[in-house]
Structures are given as structure tokens and as C-alpha cells.
Design a protein around this motif. Structure first.
Motif, mmCIF file in Angstrom:
data_model
loop_
_atom_site.group_PDB
_atom_site.id
_atom_site.type_symbol
_atom_site.label_atom_id
_atom_site.label_comp_id
_atom_site.label_asym_id
_atom_site.label_seq_id
_atom_site.Cartn_x
_atom_site.Cartn_y
_atom_site.Cartn_z
ATOM 1 N N TRP A 35 -1.927 -0.406 5.172
ATOM 2 C CA TRP A 35 -1.043 -1.547 5.002
ATOM 3 C C TRP A 35 -0.397 -1.422 3.626
ATOM 4 O O TRP A 35 -1.060 -1.015 2.662
ATOM 5 N N ARG A 36 0.872 -1.722 3.519
ATOM 6 C CA ARG A 36 1.626 -1.476 2.281
ATOM 7 C C ARG A 36 0.948 -2.070 1.042
ATOM 8 O O ARG A 36 0.909 -1.446 -0.021
ATOM 9 N N GLU A 37 0.409 -3.263 1.150
ATOM 10 C CA GLU A 37 -0.214 -3.902 -0.015
ATOM 11 C C GLU A 37 -1.517 -3.223 -0.441
ATOM 12 O O GLU A 37 -2.003 -3.470 -1.540
ATOM 13 N N VAL A 38 -2.060 -2.374 0.393
ATOM 14 C CA VAL A 38 -3.283 -1.640 0.051
ATOM 15 C C VAL A 38 -2.945 -0.324 -0.667
ATOM 16 O O VAL A 38 -3.812 0.298 -1.268
ATOM 17 N N ALA A 39 -1.679 0.069 -0.643
ATOM 18 C CA ALA A 39 -1.255 1.342 -1.246
ATOM 19 C C ALA A 39 -1.729 1.514 -2.693
ATOM 20 O O ALA A 39 -2.192 2.604 -3.055
ATOM 21 N N PRO A 40 -1.660 0.479 -3.547
ATOM 22 C CA PRO A 40 -2.159 0.679 -4.921
ATOM 23 C C PRO A 40 -3.653 1.017 -4.972
ATOM 24 O O PRO A 40 -4.086 1.782 -5.830
ATOM 25 N N GLU A 41 -4.430 0.476 -4.049
ATOM 26 C CA GLU A 41 -5.857 0.809 -4.003
ATOM 27 C C GLU A 41 -6.052 2.264 -3.562
ATOM 28 O O GLU A 41 -6.932 2.955 -4.059
ATOM 29 N N VAL A 42 -5.220 2.690 -2.608
ATOM 30 C CA VAL A 42 -5.285 4.074 -2.123
ATOM 31 C C VAL A 42 -5.019 5.035 -3.274
ATOM 32 O O VAL A 42 -5.799 5.959 -3.521
ATOM 33 N N THR A 43 -3.938 4.810 -3.988
ATOM 34 C CA THR A 43 -3.605 5.717 -5.093
ATOM 35 C C THR A 43 -4.593 5.570 -6.243
ATOM 36 O O THR A 43 -4.939 6.556 -6.895
ATOM 37 N N GLY A 44 -5.081 4.355 -6.483
ATOM 38 C CA GLY A 44 -6.066 4.132 -7.531
ATOM 39 C C GLY A 44 -7.377 4.848 -7.253
ATOM 40 O O GLY A 44 -8.123 5.174 -8.180
ATOM 41 N N ALA A 45 -7.649 5.107 -5.977
ATOM 42 C CA ALA A 45 -8.872 5.818 -5.592
ATOM 43 C C ALA A 45 -8.684 7.332 -5.616
ATOM 44 O O ALA A 45 -9.599 8.076 -5.243
ATOM 45 N N GLY A 46 -7.494 7.776 -6.023
ATOM 46 C CA GLY A 46 -7.265 9.214 -6.138
ATOM 47 C C GLY A 46 -6.674 9.864 -4.908
ATOM 48 O O GLY A 46 -6.607 11.090 -4.814
ATOM 49 N N ALA A 47 -6.230 9.062 -3.946
ATOM 50 C CA ALA A 47 -5.581 9.606 -2.750
ATOM 51 C C ALA A 47 -4.068 9.542 -2.934
ATOM 52 O O ALA A 47 -3.558 8.829 -3.794
ATOM 53 N N THR A 48 -3.375 10.273 -2.109
ATOM 54 C CA THR A 48 -1.909 10.222 -2.081
ATOM 55 C C THR A 48 -1.508 9.311 -0.941
ATOM 56 O O THR A 48 -1.897 9.541 0.205
ATOM 57 N N TYR A 49 -0.748 8.269 -1.254
ATOM 58 C CA TYR A 49 -0.267 7.342 -0.231
ATOM 59 C C TYR A 49 0.979 7.923 0.420
ATOM 60 O O TYR A 49 1.903 8.351 -0.261
ATOM 61 N N VAL A 50 0.995 7.943 1.755
ATOM 62 C CA VAL A 50 2.136 8.435 2.529
ATOM 63 C C VAL A 50 2.562 7.313 3.463
ATOM 64 O O VAL A 50 1.749 6.818 4.256
ATOM 65 N N ASP A 51 3.809 6.899 3.378
ATOM 66 C CA ASP A 51 4.316 5.807 4.214
ATOM 67 C C ASP A 51 4.817 6.355 5.546
ATOM 68 O O ASP A 51 6.011 6.498 5.777
ATOM 69 N N GLU A 52 3.871 6.698 6.412
ATOM 70 C CA GLU A 52 4.147 7.224 7.747
ATOM 71 C C GLU A 52 3.266 6.487 8.743
ATOM 72 O O GLU A 52 2.197 6.000 8.374
ATOM 73 N N PRO A 53 3.662 6.436 10.027
ATOM 74 C CA PRO A 53 2.838 5.749 11.019
ATOM 75 C C PRO A 53 1.434 6.332 11.165
ATOM 76 O O PRO A 53 0.485 5.602 11.429
ATOM 77 N N LEU A 54 1.311 7.633 10.988
ATOM 78 C CA LEU A 54 0.012 8.296 11.110
ATOM 79 C C LEU A 54 -0.082 9.375 10.045
ATOM 80 O O LEU A 54 0.847 10.168 9.878
ATOM 81 N N VAL A 55 -1.186 9.389 9.354
ATOM 82 C CA VAL A 55 -1.458 10.455 8.398
ATOM 83 C C VAL A 55 -2.818 11.038 8.757
ATOM 84 O O VAL A 55 -3.814 10.326 8.816
ATOM 85 N N GLU A 56 -2.829 12.330 9.017
ATOM 86 C CA GLU A 56 -4.061 13.031 9.371
ATOM 87 C C GLU A 56 -4.405 13.985 8.241
ATOM 88 O O GLU A 56 -3.611 14.841 7.867
ATOM 89 N N ASP A 57 -5.583 13.805 7.692
ATOM 90 C CA ASP A 57 -6.067 14.679 6.632
ATOM 91 C C ASP A 57 -7.507 15.038 6.981
ATOM 92 O O ASP A 57 -8.419 14.222 6.824
#
Length: 91
Positions: A35-57
Motif C-alpha cells: 500500500w502506498r502509505e507503507v512505502a516509507p516503511e519498506v524503504t526504511g527496512a532496507g528494501a526497494t519499493y516498486v510501484d507495480e501490481p505485483l513484485v516477485e523477489d
């Protein structure tokens, strides 16, 4: 969550679900969406945020919102089918 992730099985996280991966220390170095508002937490945790419907890593399949669920579930079912086929071939 860390114990389950250590099995290598696929993990799907939708919307705010990546917060669970973050709390478990499983986000660092990964690409994921949320969810867009969670993006800062994602990046703060050291992940790369990608604004796509599905991200597979690796084993992690993340999606942004409930509207992305059909894409995520389609891919998750493909991954499960591939795992089943692989296990049959190695049995």
C-alpha cells in the motif's frame, strides 16, 4: 514468519502485509511493493519499493492493494504448480 520463510515456500503479502515481512526482518535487500502509505516503511527496512501490481523477489510475492489480488493470486498459483511439478520430478 522467519521460520516459515526459511523453508523456501512462497510467501504472499498484500496491501499492509509487507509490514509483517518488515517486522520479521525479511525485507532488507529485497524488492517489494505495498500500500502506498507503507512505502516509507519498506524503504526504511532496507528494501526497494516498486510501484507495480505485483513484485516477485525470490519466494516473496507482494501486491499493492486488493485490486491487484487477481494478478498476485494467478502468479502464486503458477509458483505452487511449478513447485508441485518439481517435487514430482524429484520423487
Amino acid at each position: 514468519m522467519r521460520e516459515f520463510a526459511a523453508t523456501g515456500r512462497p510467501v504472499g503479502a498484500l496491501c499492509h502485509g509487507p509490514q509483517v515481512l518488515i517486522s520479521a526482518g525479511l525485507a532488507e535487500g529485497r524488492q517489494m511493493t505495498s500500500w502506498r502509505e507503507v512505502a516509507p516503511e519498506v524503504t526504511g527496512a532496507g528494501a526497494t519499493y516498486v510501484d507495480e501490481p505485483l513484485v516477485e523477489d525470490g519466494q516473496f510475492l507482494t501486491a499493492r492493494k486488493p485490486g491487484d489480488m487477481p494478478v498476485q493470486m494467478h502468479r502464486l498459483l503458477q509458483v505452487l504448480d511449478e513447485r508441485r511439478d518439481h517435487e514430482k520430478d524429484n520423487a
